[in-house]
Design a protein around this motif. Structure first.
Motif, PDB file in Angstrom:
ATOM      1  N   ASP A  67      41.077  27.089  60.071  1.00  0.00           N
ATOM      2  CA  ASP A  67      40.865  27.771  58.710  1.00  0.00           C
ATOM      3  C   ASP A  67      41.151  29.028  58.910  1.00  0.00           C
ATOM      4  O   ASP A  67      40.085  29.846  59.155  1.00  0.00           O
ATOM      5  CB  ASP A  67      39.309  27.302  58.298  1.00  0.00           C
ATOM      6  CG  ASP A  67      39.000  27.883  56.819  1.00  0.00           C
ATOM      7  OD1 ASP A  67      39.955  28.423  56.211  1.00  0.00           O
ATOM      8  OD2 ASP A  67      37.955  27.777  56.540  1.00  0.00           O
ATOM      9  N   GLN A  70      39.225  32.803  58.922  1.00  0.00           N
ATOM     10  CA  GLN A  70      37.723  32.625  58.954  1.00  0.00           C
ATOM     11  C   GLN A  70      37.399  32.950  60.461  1.00  0.00           C
ATOM     12  O   GLN A  70      37.845  32.327  61.411  1.00  0.00           O
ATOM     13  CB  GLN A  70      37.384  31.183  58.488  1.00  0.00           C
ATOM     14  CG  GLN A  70      37.655  30.953  57.229  1.00  0.00           C
ATOM     15  CD  GLN A  70      37.094  31.887  56.146  1.00  0.00           C
ATOM     16  OE1 GLN A  70      35.763  32.142  56.315  1.00  0.00           O
ATOM     17  NE2 GLN A  70      37.814  32.313  55.132  1.00  0.00           N
ATOM     18  N   SER A  73      36.575  30.069  63.043  1.00  0.00           N
ATOM     19  CA  SER A  73      37.646  28.989  63.066  1.00  0.00           C
ATOM     20  C   SER A  73      38.882  29.900  64.017  1.00  0.00           C
ATOM     21  O   SER A  73      39.440  29.325  64.941  1.00  0.00           O
ATOM     22  CB  SER A  73      38.382  28.566  61.893  1.00  0.00           C
ATOM     23  OG  SER A  73      39.293  27.692  62.054  1.00  0.00           O
TER      24      SER A  73
END
Length: 105
Positions: A67, A70, A73
């Motif tokens: 992701d 982020q 992540s």
């Protein structure tokens, strides 16, 4: 405290992340710990695996569900990439002390 309990800090593009981290530590008056850094961006460039070496392409290559942009992540993708490269005996690249990224602008 977390930084003081580790020997190696890994990032994908340590030049950027190391500079930002040193700036933040300096801003808050926190001493930059004496730890080494390694750069998965430099490591993957030496493999010949990919034409593009950004974290999204690297994550896709190793099958990591990123992701992108982020923080958690991105950090997990970098760790997964590092783990894959260690299992493939890819040499560490970009080894520098964290303090070397002070005043990099």
């Amino acid at each position: 405290e977390i930084l003081r309990s580790t020997d190696l800090l890994i990032a994908h593009n340590m030049k950027f992340d190391g500079t930002v981290l040193c700036d933040a530590l300096n801003f808050y008056g926190i001493q930059i710990p004496d730890i080494q850094t390694a750069d998965t961006l430099l490591m993957v460039r030496g493999t010949g695996w990919l034409k593009k070496h950004n974290l999204a392409e690297c994550a896709r290559y190793i099958g990591f569900p990123l992701d992108h942009h982020q923080a958690a992540s991105d950090a997990l993708a970098c760790a997964a990439l590092f783990q894959v490269m260690m299992l493939e005996d890819i040499p560490l690249s970009g080894m520098k002390p964290l303090s070397s990224f002070q005043n990099e602008h």
